[in-house]
Design an enzyme around this catalytic site. Structure first.
Site, PDB file in Angstrom:
ATOM      1  N   TRP A 100       0.829  -1.212   0.000  1.00  0.00           N
ATOM      2  CA  TRP A 100       0.000   0.000   0.000  1.00  0.00           C
ATOM      3  C   TRP A 100       0.853   1.247   0.000  1.00  0.00           C
ATOM      4  O   TRP A 100       0.545   2.213  -0.708  1.00  0.00           O
ATOM      5  CB  TRP A 100      -0.989  -0.020   1.162  1.00  0.00           C
ATOM      6  CG  TRP A 100      -1.949  -1.167   1.071  1.00  0.00           C
ATOM      7  CD1 TRP A 100      -2.091  -2.197   1.958  1.00  0.00           C
ATOM      8  CD2 TRP A 100      -2.884  -1.441   0.012  1.00  0.00           C
ATOM      9  NE1 TRP A 100      -3.055  -3.077   1.524  1.00  0.00           N
ATOM     10  CE2 TRP A 100      -3.551  -2.643   0.333  1.00  0.00           C
ATOM     11  CE3 TRP A 100      -3.215  -0.784  -1.172  1.00  0.00           C
ATOM     12  CZ2 TRP A 100      -4.537  -3.204  -0.484  1.00  0.00           C
ATOM     13  CZ3 TRP A 100      -4.191  -1.343  -1.999  1.00  0.00           C
ATOM     14  CH2 TRP A 100      -4.841  -2.524  -1.652  1.00  0.00           C
ATOM     15  N   ASP A 167      -1.618   6.620   6.522  1.00  0.00           N
ATOM     16  CA  ASP A 167      -2.633   5.690   6.030  1.00  0.00           C
ATOM     17  C   ASP A 167      -2.896   4.701   7.168  1.00  0.00           C
ATOM     18  O   ASP A 167      -2.072   3.868   7.493  1.00  0.00           O
ATOM     19  CB  ASP A 167      -2.109   4.964   4.782  1.00  0.00           C
ATOM     20  CG  ASP A 167      -3.068   3.884   4.282  1.00  0.00           C
ATOM     21  OD1 ASP A 167      -4.118   3.661   4.910  1.00  0.00           O
ATOM     22  OD2 ASP A 167      -2.755   3.260   3.247  1.00  0.00           O
ATOM     23  N   LYS A 191     -11.989  -1.914   6.506  1.00  0.00           N
ATOM     24  CA  LYS A 191     -11.097  -2.733   7.318  1.00  0.00           C
ATOM     25  C   LYS A 191     -11.523  -2.751   8.789  1.00  0.00           C
ATOM     26  O   LYS A 191     -11.396  -3.757   9.443  1.00  0.00           O
ATOM     27  CB  LYS A 191      -9.645  -2.237   7.206  1.00  0.00           C
ATOM     28  CG  LYS A 191      -9.101  -2.174   5.789  1.00  0.00           C
ATOM     29  CD  LYS A 191      -8.617  -3.513   5.266  1.00  0.00           C
ATOM     30  CE  LYS A 191      -8.363  -3.534   3.767  1.00  0.00           C
ATOM     31  NZ  LYS A 191      -7.543  -2.465   3.237  1.00  0.00           N
TER      32      LYS A 191
HETATM   33  C1  LIG Z   1      -6.876  -1.964   1.958  1.00  0.00           C
HETATM   34  C2  LIG Z   1      -5.866  -0.900   2.116  1.00  0.00           C
HETATM   35  C3  LIG Z   1      -5.755   0.158   1.194  1.00  0.00           C
HETATM   36  C4  LIG Z   1      -6.618   0.255  -0.051  1.00  0.00           C
HETATM   37  O1  LIG Z   1      -7.905   0.531   0.289  1.00  0.00           O
HETATM   38  P1  LIG Z   1      -9.036   0.816  -0.810  1.00  0.00           P
HETATM   39  O2  LIG Z   1     -10.126   1.424   0.003  1.00  0.00           O
HETATM   40  O3  LIG Z   1      -9.374  -0.491  -1.416  1.00  0.00           O
HETATM   41  O4  LIG Z   1      -8.478   1.764  -1.806  1.00  0.00           O
HETATM   42  C5  LIG Z   1      -4.819   1.126   1.439  1.00  0.00           C
HETATM   43  N1  LIG Z   1      -4.019   1.079   2.509  1.00  0.00           N
HETATM   44  C6  LIG Z   1      -4.086   0.078   3.406  1.00  0.00           C
HETATM   45  C7  LIG Z   1      -3.173   0.084   4.581  1.00  0.00           C
HETATM   46  C8  LIG Z   1      -5.012  -0.943   3.246  1.00  0.00           C
HETATM   47  O5  LIG Z   1      -5.090  -1.943   4.120  1.00  0.00           O
END
Ligand SMILES: *Cc1c(COP(=O)(O)O)cnc(C)c1O
Length: 354
Positions: A100, A167, A191
């Site tokens: 990511w 993030d 998540k």
């Molecule tokens: C799943 C995830 C993403 C991507 O998320 P989307 O909403 O599918 O774009 C980005 N960063 C992390 C840490 C993730 O676990």
């Protein structure tokens, strides 16, 4: 029977949240209308949006500290772009701790120079780099608090004099940290908060408005703030469900209460991984994630046996990410300690059988 859901995302949500959300789809607050067939500008939905935004700030302990919470669309991946669009004037720093982060770096490079301050790529992202310098002339530093695919998690955060962007997609609301050390936090809902379709952005207003480029309205955090997270039609159902999850978390006692449970779950699973000779942990011990535990079978030939056993026990979603294989058990907020116990029992049963 409800399965023990270890899915990495979209992931498990509290049973009572699913129930309330499904009721609202039939009849929202006794209006005689579904949540998803009313105007997003109605008093009823504006209340939902405002409550979700307020709960997010409250649970992060960022109320009245200059932060704004937004629920936007495009997923965390869209924030890779929005962050750079809004903050990257010439040069930004990125800590590369996994797929990511890597994707975030790729997008940022479209907007300016990217300095990779450190990377664990050559070691298969099995740890978090700790010793690295951060130049002072960067527009911001971007980090990923939890690496969903590799099962590593940052336990400490770099102290910097530039805006710190994080993030937090896979561990937001899972542990108590000083969230005011970050200037911008974003997280895809799917998540640890709600269904896919929205992402939370928490931004300190005073870092905005400093780049010289023109920003399209929908990508402009300032416009989104001015429009109170309703520049266009928001993702009403994901936002409502997220609001219910945040309310559930608040009623439980908030982030510090769930952190205790998350630590217990992680401890239970990791001690089995460490004591059981049939399994090996993937991430370095000191960087292990409390959300996503990654492990492999010591003897790959036993894969079919193990897979049949956990499926039989009602466990779901522990196959590893396609990029690294093995197993990954995700233990987000709504997963119970009992569910982890069921998985651990299957693992020790494997050992007994030899
Ligand atoms: C799943 C995830 C993403 C991507 O998320 P989307 O909403 O599918 O774009 C980005 N960063 C992390 C840490 C993730 O676990």
């Amino acid at each position: 029977m409800k399965k023990h859901n270890f899915s990495a995302g979209p992931c498990i949500l509290p049973q009572e949240v699913l129930l309330k959300a499904s009721e609202a789809v039939q009849d929202f607050n006794g209006m005689g209308l579904s949540l998803i067939e009313i105007s997003h500008r109605s008093k009823e939905f504006v209340e939902v949006m405002e409550k979700a935004r307020a709960l997010a700030l409250e649970l992060l302990d960022l109320k009245d500290k200059g932060y704004v919470a937004l629920f936007l669309q495009g997923g965390a991946s869209m924030e890779f772009i929005r962050v750079a669009y809004n903050l990257l004037e010439t040069k930004a720093g990125y800590l590369n701790t996994g797929t990511w982060s890597n994707n975030a770096i790729k997008e940022a490079k479209l907007f300016g120079e990217v300095v990779e301050v450190a990377s664990s790529k050559n070691e298969g992202y099995n740890h978090i780099p700790k010793m690295f310098g951060v130049p002072n002339d960067l527009d911001y530093l971007h980090i990923t608090s939890n690496n969903t695919i590799y099962g590593t998690q940052m336990k400490t955060f770099p102290k910097v004099n530039i805006p710190l962007v994080c993030d937090m997609s896979s561990d937001i609301f899972s542990r108590k940290i000083d969230f005011s050390q970050f200037d911008l936090i974003y997280a895809g809902a799917q998540k640890n908060m709600g269904p896919a379709g929205t992402e939370l952005v928490v931004v300190k207003e005073d870092i905005l408005g400093k780049v010289s480029r023109k920003i399209p309205s929908i990508l402009d955090y300032k416009v989104q703030i001015e429009k109170e997270s309703m520049y266009n039609t928001p993702a009403v159902f994901p936002i409502y469900t997220t609001m219910l999850t945040l309310q559930w978390l608040k009623d439980l006692g908030g982030v510090s209460v769930i952190e205790e449970l998350n630590n217990k779950k992680a401890q239970l699973l990791y001690s089995e991984i460490d004591l059981n000779p049939m399994f090996n942990g993937y991430a370095k011990k000191e960087d292990r994630s409390t959300m996503n535990a990654t492990f492999t079978l010591a003897d790959e030939k036993l894969k079919d046996t193990f897979d049949a056993m956990w499926k039989e026990a009602g466990v779901s979603g522990i196959s590893g990410h396609r990029s690294i294989g093995g197993y990954r058990a995700s233990m987000y907020n709504a997963l119970s300690l009992d569910s982890v116990g069921v998985l651990v029992d299957v693992m020790s049963e494997m050992e007994r059988k030899g």
